[in-house]
Design a protein around this motif. Sequence first.
Motif, PDB file in Angstrom:
ATOM      1  N   THR A 139     -19.682 -11.226  37.389  1.00 26.22           N
ATOM      2  CA  THR A 139     -20.205 -11.843  36.164  1.00 26.22           C
ATOM      3  C   THR A 139     -19.389 -13.111  35.867  1.00 26.22           C
ATOM      4  OG1 THR A 139     -18.755 -10.530  34.733  1.00 26.22           O
ATOM      5  CG2 THR A 139     -20.908  -9.588  35.290  1.00 26.22           C
ATOM      6  N   LYS A 140     -19.630 -13.714  34.696  1.00 28.17           N
ATOM      7  CA  LYS A 140     -18.969 -14.992  34.389  1.00 28.17           C
ATOM      8  C   LYS A 140     -17.463 -14.868  34.265  1.00 28.17           C
ATOM      9  CE  LYS A 140     -22.777 -17.417  32.177  1.00 28.17           C
ATOM     10  NZ  LYS A 140     -23.278 -18.065  30.943  1.00 28.17           N
ATOM     11  N   ASP A 141     -16.990 -13.745  33.703  1.00 30.73           N
ATOM     12  CA  ASP A 141     -15.553 -13.616  33.454  1.00 30.73           C
ATOM     13  C   ASP A 141     -14.933 -12.356  34.058  1.00 30.73           C
ATOM     14  OD1 ASP A 141     -16.867 -11.870  31.852  1.00 30.73           O
ATOM     15  OD2 ASP A 141     -15.929 -12.479  29.975  1.00 30.73           O
ATOM     16  N   SER A 180     -11.122 -14.449  33.923  1.00 28.33           N
ATOM     17  CA  SER A 180     -11.382 -15.395  32.828  1.00 28.33           C
ATOM     18  C   SER A 180     -10.360 -16.521  32.756  1.00 28.33           C
ATOM     19  CB  SER A 180     -11.426 -14.645  31.496  1.00 28.33           C
ATOM     20  OG  SER A 180     -10.182 -13.984  31.269  1.00 28.33           O
ATOM     21  N   GLU A 190     -19.794 -18.781  44.365  1.00 25.46           N
ATOM     22  CA  GLU A 190     -20.092 -18.211  43.057  1.00 25.46           C
ATOM     23  C   GLU A 190     -18.830 -18.071  42.203  1.00 25.46           C
ATOM     24  OE1 GLU A 190     -23.006 -17.820  41.950  1.00 25.46           O
ATOM     25  OE2 GLU A 190     -24.078 -18.186  43.817  1.00 25.46           O
ATOM     26  N   CYS A 195     -17.640 -19.860  38.467  1.00 30.91           N
ATOM     27  CA  CYS A 195     -17.059 -19.119  37.338  1.00 30.91           C
ATOM     28  C   CYS A 195     -15.675 -19.659  36.968  1.00 30.91           C
ATOM     29  CB  CYS A 195     -16.966 -17.641  37.683  1.00 30.91           C
ATOM     30  SG  CYS A 195     -18.566 -16.851  37.937  1.00 30.91           S
TER      31      CYS A 195
END
Length: 407
Positions: free
Chosen positions: A153-155, A175, A213, A217
């Motif tokens: 996922t993003k973080d 993150s 990917e 991020c």
Amino acid sequence: MSDTTQHTIEYYKSELVKKDEIIKKLSEEVDKDQLKELKIQYQELSNINYNLKTENERLKIENEKLLEDLRKKEYKVEENEEKREVTDDRNTHQNSLLSQESKQEKVETTETVAVTPVSETPEPVIPEGIKKGNLQKQSQLLKTFDRRYFVLTKDTLYYYKSSNDPLNEKTIDISSDCNVKIVEGTTFDLEAKSRTYTLIADSIEERDSWIKELKECNVNVIPSGKEKSASNKKTEETTKLEIFKSENENDINIQQKPVFPEGVKTGNLHKQSQLLKTFNQRYFVLTKDKLYYYRSSNDPSTQKSIDLSSNCKIKIGDNAKFDLETKSRTYKLIADSEEERDSWIKEFKKCNIIIVSPEKEKSMSVKKVEESTELEAPKSENENEIDIQQSVGNTSDKAADAVEAPV
């Protein structure tokens, strides 16, 4: 054949037969001893081999048990760490809420938290991520690689034992300040705050897809040593090319010979040196805004220039002399003849340079003196006009003498 000879032959034959029998017996005895020794050695070796096999099997069983125990411990340690992180986050969140709310709301929130039934907790679900797939992950203690199912996922990077087992969820926080480092082949390292995760993809294309990917991020991608060396080689090659180009340009500039500019007028003049005050012949080239001069007409490398672009004057002197007055300095020049001097002055005039002749200078000085005398007119009306004319005449004679004095 005689009987004696036949008797001797038979005797020797019998002796040979005896010898053969003796040799057979000896050989049989030797073979038997050797066979016995070999059998004993073989039996010993077989016993040793059997003992080794049994010991090896025993060690394998023990190693497998140890591996299972260590895996269980590692899994428990990771679970405890994740639970600790979750509890810390919850505690911080609750503390912030408690600080903002009143004491009554604190009590109500604690009561509601205590009352909420455990049965209402939702079932775990694998999140929908940017990228999903299997990767080999190295364990922290045993350093063995196990296949895991990853979701990005993003973080956060989630991983599970399989794609059908959302219960065994573990997370990697990406993150802040995470790095991805290409190791070798399909292997790459994910450097997080807590630890470094060594991962292996099924192919180089799959590895590059994961790295792409992760880069989106905001994870820093650190190139491998080979890529760094390749980039360094590229920069070295570019710098070498730039140096080579600059050197070639310098060589071209050096090889280009100096050339006289195309001027309005060219010719020789005698110029007075600034220090020694001697006159030396120089070759001059006049353009619209500059006057170039050289040691000779065959030596363009000794170029010097006089800027004529602003507030330049030429004062005409006796015979073939004339002065060129610029901001920085006054150049005293002598032509070969008065006709040559007038030709130069004509061309200077075309270049918008002010020409001052001796007659103009005299008239200018006389005018200045007359103006000054008029300003200094007597305050009383009874002064004599003859005295004024005499004073004007004397001042004009002095001005003329000053102009005609040799420089």
